[in-house]
Design a protein around this motif. Structure first.
Motif, PDB file in Angstrom:
ATOM      1  N   SER A 100       0.843  -1.189   0.000  1.00 35.24           N
ATOM      2  CA  SER A 100       0.000   0.000   0.000  1.00 35.24           C
ATOM      3  C   SER A 100       0.880   1.241   0.000  1.00 35.24           C
ATOM      4  O   SER A 100       2.090   1.168   0.274  1.00 35.24           O
ATOM      5  CB  SER A 100      -0.933   0.020   1.222  1.00 35.24           C
ATOM      6  OG  SER A 100      -0.180   0.136   2.413  1.00 35.24           O
ATOM      7  N   THR A 105      -9.592   4.625  -4.730  1.00 34.75           N
ATOM      8  CA  THR A 105      -9.639   3.544  -3.738  1.00 34.75           C
ATOM      9  C   THR A 105      -8.437   2.616  -3.810  1.00 34.75           C
ATOM     10  O   THR A 105      -8.147   1.908  -2.848  1.00 34.75           O
ATOM     11  CB  THR A 105     -10.916   2.699  -3.932  1.00 34.75           C
ATOM     12  OG1 THR A 105     -10.897   2.127  -5.263  1.00 34.75           O
ATOM     13  CG2 THR A 105     -12.158   3.554  -3.768  1.00 34.75           C
ATOM     14  N   HIS A 106      -7.752   2.591  -4.958  1.00 36.93           N
ATOM     15  CA  HIS A 106      -6.623   1.684  -5.152  1.00 36.93           C
ATOM     16  C   HIS A 106      -5.585   2.332  -6.056  1.00 36.93           C
ATOM     17  O   HIS A 106      -5.873   3.327  -6.736  1.00 36.93           O
ATOM     18  CB  HIS A 106      -7.088   0.359  -5.795  1.00 36.93           C
ATOM     19  CG  HIS A 106      -8.019  -0.443  -4.933  1.00 36.93           C
ATOM     20  ND1 HIS A 106      -9.356  -0.125  -4.796  1.00 36.93           N
ATOM     21  CD2 HIS A 106      -7.803  -1.552  -4.163  1.00 36.93           C
ATOM     22  CE1 HIS A 106      -9.931  -0.994  -3.974  1.00 36.93           C
ATOM     23  NE2 HIS A 106      -9.014  -1.864  -3.583  1.00 36.93           N
ATOM     24  N   SER A 165     -10.726  -1.409   0.462  1.00 30.55           N
ATOM     25  CA  SER A 165      -9.917  -0.215   0.673  1.00 30.55           C
ATOM     26  C   SER A 165     -10.685   0.722   1.583  1.00 30.55           C
ATOM     27  O   SER A 165     -11.896   0.908   1.424  1.00 30.55           O
ATOM     28  CB  SER A 165      -9.619   0.478  -0.656  1.00 30.55           C
ATOM     29  OG  SER A 165      -8.979   1.710  -0.459  1.00 30.55           O
ATOM     30  N   SER A 166      -9.990   1.328   2.551  1.00 30.02           N
ATOM     31  CA  SER A 166     -10.647   2.275   3.455  1.00 30.02           C
ATOM     32  C   SER A 166     -10.711   3.644   2.801  1.00 30.02           C
ATOM     33  O   SER A 166      -9.765   4.075   2.128  1.00 30.02           O
ATOM     34  CB  SER A 166      -9.886   2.364   4.780  1.00 30.02           C
ATOM     35  OG  SER A 166      -8.544   2.764   4.550  1.00 30.02           O
ATOM     36  N   SER A 167     -11.829   4.326   2.976  1.00 27.63           N
ATOM     37  CA  SER A 167     -11.994   5.664   2.411  1.00 27.63           C
ATOM     38  C   SER A 167     -11.276   6.686   3.276  1.00 27.63           C
ATOM     39  O   SER A 167     -11.107   6.501   4.483  1.00 27.63           O
ATOM     40  CB  SER A 167     -13.475   6.021   2.310  1.00 27.63           C
ATOM     41  OG  SER A 167     -14.170   5.084   1.516  1.00 27.63           O
ATOM     42  N   GLN A 216      -4.573   6.155   2.526  1.00 29.49           N
ATOM     43  CA  GLN A 216      -3.838   4.894   2.401  1.00 29.49           C
ATOM     44  C   GLN A 216      -4.515   4.036   1.331  1.00 29.49           C
ATOM     45  O   GLN A 216      -5.690   3.696   1.456  1.00 29.49           O
ATOM     46  CB  GLN A 216      -3.834   4.136   3.739  1.00 29.49           C
ATOM     47  CG  GLN A 216      -2.922   2.927   3.785  1.00 29.49           C
ATOM     48  CD  GLN A 216      -1.484   3.299   4.096  1.00 29.49           C
ATOM     49  OE1 GLN A 216      -1.222   4.418   4.537  1.00 29.49           O
ATOM     50  NE2 GLN A 216      -0.555   2.382   3.890  1.00 29.49           N
ATOM     51  N   LEU A 217      -3.765   3.734   0.259  1.00 31.68           N
ATOM     52  CA  LEU A 217      -4.350   3.018  -0.872  1.00 31.68           C
ATOM     53  C   LEU A 217      -3.630   1.695  -1.109  1.00 31.68           C
ATOM     54  O   LEU A 217      -2.393   1.672  -1.214  1.00 31.68           O
ATOM     55  CB  LEU A 217      -4.272   3.863  -2.152  1.00 31.68           C
ATOM     56  CG  LEU A 217      -5.019   5.198  -2.124  1.00 31.68           C
ATOM     57  CD1 LEU A 217      -4.784   5.957  -3.421  1.00 31.68           C
ATOM     58  CD2 LEU A 217      -6.504   4.987  -1.885  1.00 31.68           C
ATOM     59  N   PRO A 218      -4.374   0.581  -1.227  1.00 30.30           N
ATOM     60  CA  PRO A 218      -3.740  -0.700  -1.590  1.00 30.30           C
ATOM     61  C   PRO A 218      -3.131  -0.629  -2.980  1.00 30.30           C
ATOM     62  O   PRO A 218      -3.689  -0.002  -3.882  1.00 30.30           O
ATOM     63  CB  PRO A 218      -4.908  -1.696  -1.549  1.00 30.30           C
ATOM     64  CG  PRO A 218      -5.997  -1.021  -0.800  1.00 30.30           C
ATOM     65  CD  PRO A 218      -5.820   0.445  -1.027  1.00 30.30           C
TER      66      PRO A 218
END
Length: 304
Positions: free
Chosen positions: A109, A128-129, A170-172, A181-183
């Protein structure tokens, strides 16, 4: 890494109902033979793959509340929210978002600061990613270890790309949060460069902008009011209009080598669309238009 195929199967327009080749045969007399250079042989047409609907599993993973919503409705609604999503991508601090990452040191991430937004700007919808895209077949122009970085929204891809698997959750970003924080999702595609042209289209569906990114075209053509799928189909059905665009392209490109490069870009976009399982009819029509124009220009250049 998610690996996707680079070569399409044949497209049956009668079975699937969204081919157009039989409806514009008048264009064929300008482009009877595939264009050939000393190093490249090109197919006469860009074969369309069989239709497959998007994965409901991938769609539900991207947005659980849309599990029972028809996919076509989701795609239409996403076009309305494209400005917010594009603003969300643009809000990521570029100094902390590399254009490439090494495959050998790929993080799971990335934490990226969010730039402050003007009170009058569009309220952003953050990505989101992050895609880390490797070429399916590394070449001299693209290092096998350098992965192209593209921030994206999982829902945009899940609603249009039938062959991508589901992405992890993925957390917003929290309102007012200074970073997100993006995967990081490794993906293998025929052409990372072509995907960077395709990606904005998946948000905006701006056919004029897509065509202009593939080929030099008369400004008044791609920027005509209301330019869209119907306009593209009309030109595909007119041998004279295709010829005029081919003449223009031949004149501004100056060499067969430049035309061959344009054709390669279109072919790479085609391969990415097949690999991702994108079945947007207007997108395929636009690629067909670009292909007809560049083949016609190459044939004109070869006779000069």
């Amino acid at each position: 890494m998610f690996q996707v195929a680079a070569h399409p199967t044949s497209f049956d327009s009668h079975k699937h109902g969204h081919g157009h080749r039989s409806s514009h045969s008048s264009s064929q007399h300008y482009h009877q033979q595939p264009a050939v250079s000393s190093s490249v042989q090109l197919p006469r047409t860009l074969a369309r793959p069989p239709f497959a609907d998007i994965s409901r599993e991938a769609l539900t993973a991207a947005s659980p509340e849309l599990a029972n919503v028809p996919s076509e409705y989701i795609r239409r609604r996403l076009r309305d929210t494209a400005p917010q999503m594009m603003a969300g991508i643009a809000s990521l601090a570029p100094s902390h978002l590399p254009s490439t990452l090494p495959r050998s040191h790929l993080p799971s991430s990335l934490s990226i600061p969010i730039r402050s937004q003007s009170s009058h700007s569009t309220q952003p919808s953050y990505p989101t990613h992050i895609l880390a895209i490797a070429p399916s077949k590394p070449s001299s122009s693209h290092s096998a270890d350098a992965l192209t970085i593209v921030p994206t929204h999982a829902l945009v891809l899940a609603s249009q790309c039938a062959l991508l698997p589901r992405f992890p959750a993925s957390s917003s970003a929290n309102p007012g949060s200074p970073q997100i924080q993006l995967p990081v999702i490794p993906v293998s595609l025929p052409s990372p460069a072509a995907f960077q042209l395709l990606h904005p289209f998946l948000y905006t569906h701006n056919l004029g902008a897509l065509l202009a990114s593939l080929l030099p075209m008369p400004q008044g053509f791609v920027q005509a009011p209301g330019f869209g799928g119907d306009h593209v189909k009309h030109v595909l059905g007119s041998g004279q209009k295709l010829h005029e665009l081919s003449v223009y392209l031949c004149q501004v490109s100056h060499s067969l080598s430049a035309l061959t490069s344009h054709a390669a870009h279109i072919k790479e976009l085609w391969q990415d669309c097949v690999a991702l399982g994108i079945y947007d009819v207007e997108l395929w029509d636009a690629m067909d238009l670009a292909w007809e124009v560049v083949l016609g220009a190459m044939n004109l250049a070869a006779r000069q």
